[in-house]
Design an enzyme around this catalytic site. Structure first.
Site, PDB file in Angstrom:
ATOM      1  N   ARG A  91       0.868  -1.174   0.000  1.00  0.00           N
ATOM      2  CA  ARG A  91       0.000   0.000   0.000  1.00  0.00           C
ATOM      3  C   ARG A  91       0.907   1.226   0.000  1.00  0.00           C
ATOM      4  O   ARG A  91       1.445   1.610   1.035  1.00  0.00           O
ATOM      5  CB  ARG A  91      -0.942   0.005   1.212  1.00  0.00           C
ATOM      6  CG  ARG A  91      -1.794  -1.244   1.333  1.00  0.00           C
ATOM      7  CD  ARG A  91      -3.026  -1.027   2.180  1.00  0.00           C
ATOM      8  NE  ARG A  91      -3.980  -0.184   1.501  1.00  0.00           N
ATOM      9  CZ  ARG A  91      -5.048   0.371   2.094  1.00  0.00           C
ATOM     10  NH1 ARG A  91      -5.266   0.168   3.383  1.00  0.00           N
ATOM     11  NH2 ARG A  91      -5.878   1.131   1.403  1.00  0.00           N
ATOM     12  N   GLN A 186     -14.994   1.621   8.186  1.00  0.00           N
ATOM     13  CA  GLN A 186     -14.058   1.742   9.309  1.00  0.00           C
ATOM     14  C   GLN A 186     -14.604   2.667  10.393  1.00  0.00           C
ATOM     15  O   GLN A 186     -14.395   2.443  11.581  1.00  0.00           O
ATOM     16  CB  GLN A 186     -12.702   2.259   8.831  1.00  0.00           C
ATOM     17  CG  GLN A 186     -11.952   1.299   7.932  1.00  0.00           C
ATOM     18  CD  GLN A 186     -12.023   1.723   6.475  1.00  0.00           C
ATOM     19  OE1 GLN A 186     -13.088   2.122   6.002  1.00  0.00           O
ATOM     20  NE2 GLN A 186     -10.913   1.631   5.765  1.00  0.00           N
ATOM     21  N   ASP A 227      -2.923  10.027   6.146  1.00  0.00           N
ATOM     22  CA  ASP A 227      -1.999   8.977   5.722  1.00  0.00           C
ATOM     23  C   ASP A 227      -0.664   9.567   5.301  1.00  0.00           C
ATOM     24  O   ASP A 227       0.374   8.944   5.484  1.00  0.00           O
ATOM     25  CB  ASP A 227      -2.610   8.174   4.581  1.00  0.00           C
ATOM     26  CG  ASP A 227      -3.684   7.229   5.096  1.00  0.00           C
ATOM     27  OD1 ASP A 227      -3.347   6.082   5.401  1.00  0.00           O
ATOM     28  OD2 ASP A 227      -4.843   7.653   5.213  1.00  0.00           O
ATOM     29  N   ASN A 237      -5.581  11.487   2.697  1.00  0.00           N
ATOM     30  CA  ASN A 237      -6.270  10.640   3.686  1.00  0.00           C
ATOM     31  C   ASN A 237      -7.373   9.855   2.992  1.00  0.00           C
ATOM     32  O   ASN A 237      -7.605  10.000   1.781  1.00  0.00           O
ATOM     33  CB  ASN A 237      -6.839  11.511   4.821  1.00  0.00           C
ATOM     34  CG  ASN A 237      -7.258  10.680   6.030  1.00  0.00           C
ATOM     35  OD1 ASN A 237      -6.519   9.807   6.469  1.00  0.00           O
ATOM     36  ND2 ASN A 237      -8.439  10.936   6.559  1.00  0.00           N
ATOM     37  N   LYS A 238      -8.060   9.038   3.752  1.00  0.00           N
ATOM     38  CA  LYS A 238      -9.126   8.196   3.243  1.00  0.00           C
ATOM     39  C   LYS A 238     -10.091   8.986   2.360  1.00  0.00           C
ATOM     40  O   LYS A 238     -10.466  10.123   2.682  1.00  0.00           O
ATOM     41  CB  LYS A 238      -9.883   7.584   4.429  1.00  0.00           C
ATOM     42  CG  LYS A 238     -11.137   6.805   4.059  1.00  0.00           C
ATOM     43  CD  LYS A 238     -10.803   5.530   3.345  1.00  0.00           C
ATOM     44  CE  LYS A 238     -12.073   4.735   3.040  1.00  0.00           C
ATOM     45  NZ  LYS A 238     -11.769   3.454   2.384  1.00  0.00           N
TER      46      LYS A 238
END
Length: 326
Positions: A91, A186, A227, A237-238
């Site tokens: 990832r 999540q 992230d 980020n997500k």
């Protein structure tokens, strides 16, 4: 005892055990990884997410060192290098994996056999301790930005950052609103469960409700993990973070992005590879495609503060984070 997800990757005598976050909290299933490849596959398959891959990579490198105990020095180095490359490739958007591999290998200097395994284990343990201590500092600095009785909107699962924020804010009586965070949910499963476990007032909303909740005047801050944060202040980020940040900006709600440190290897957003996952993870129906960019990029104009382990910074002044670091 801390929350369950604060200790969800464990090294054992015969492998690495990873709590399967895909089914948590409905089930508590531990996936056994007997090899580096098993660990890499678990990361790719989303058995663990957020900071989980960092710890999985630390202990995965210990497995690699165990595998290399019978090899000569040059072959052992090659085996470790290959293992590190495999883990980092799982990832690429988040740079935690690269840092984990570097930490595990930090004490390697030509050792072989059991000495090599011991050196990698020591590096991994130091990396584990360092990540946790930096997360605690990050939580304290973020807590200082929030008023008493604040209602905080968060997105996805900020992992140890969130855990340490809640610990640091004890006495402030915070309440959290969590987005579901499709497609893996999540927020609904990991964030909400952990907040409730820690005794925090917790509300779950669907992803499409974020802007309306921000417009209501009931939210005091948008707080997410990052992230990665580029040196010019872009927050990666997500997927879904960008939309919330834009809405927060529109309704004068501050957005605080939590990251241990900005990434010197990413001067701009163009330097961050964005992972695209299989669209079937969003929708699996004949004749219709699903699209799944796993991350988005929020420009600095929509970011109020980048909070680091060294304190809060303006997204336009992140270079000063490294001024005292050679």
């Amino acid at each position: 005892m801390g929350p369950v997800l604060a200790d969800s990757v464990r090294l054992t005598d015969d492998g690495v055990e990873i709590l399967d976050r895909r089914v948590f909290p409905a089930e508590r299933v531990w996936v056994h990884c007997a090899s580096v490849e098993d660990v890499a596959k678990a990361i790719e398959d989303m058995v663990t997410q957020s900071s989980g891959p960092y710890f999985a990579a630390l202990w995965g490198m210990v497995l690699a060192a165990r595998e290399a105990r019978s090899l000569a020095a040059e072959d052992a180095r090659a085996h470790l290098a290959k293992a590190g490359e495999r883990l980092i490739a799982t990832r690429r958007t988040n740079n935690h994996l690269r840092k984990a591999v570097a930490a595990a290998l930090s004490g390697v200097d030509g050792q072989t056999g059991d000495d090599l395994a011991a050196a990698v284990l020591a590096g991994a343990r130091a990396g584990d301790e360092r990540y946790r201590s930096r997360s605690a500092a990050l939580g304290r600095h973020t807590a200082e930005l929030l008023p008493d009785k604040a209602t905080v909107l968060t997105h996805c699962w900020a992992d140890l950052y969130l855990v340490e924020l809640v610990r640091a804010a004890a006495g402030k009586d915070l309440a959290f609103v969590c987005t579901e965070t499709r497609p893996y949910l999540q927020g609904a499963r990991l964030t909400a469960e952990t907040l409730a476990e820690m005794g925090v007032d917790t509300t779950v909303i669907t992803d499409g409700m974020g802007a309306a909740v921000l417009s209501s005047g009931r939210v005091d801050a948008l707080v997410t993990a990052a992230d990665r944060v580029t040196m010019d202040g872009h927050v990666v980020n997500k997927i879904g973070t960008l939309g919330l940040a834009v809405a927060a900006h529109a309704f004068d709600v501050p957005f605080h992005a939590m990251v241990q440190a900005p990434d010197r290897l990413a001067p701009t957003a163009a330097d961050v590879p964005i992972e695209y996952r299989d669209g079937t993870e969003v929708l699996n129906r004949p004749g219709i495609r699903g699209l799944y960019p796993a991350f988005d990029i929020t420009p600095p104009r929509f970011v109020t503060t980048v909070v680091t382990d060294r304190g809060p910074f303006s997204p336009r002044q992140l270079g000063s984070y490294y001024e005292e670091i050679p």
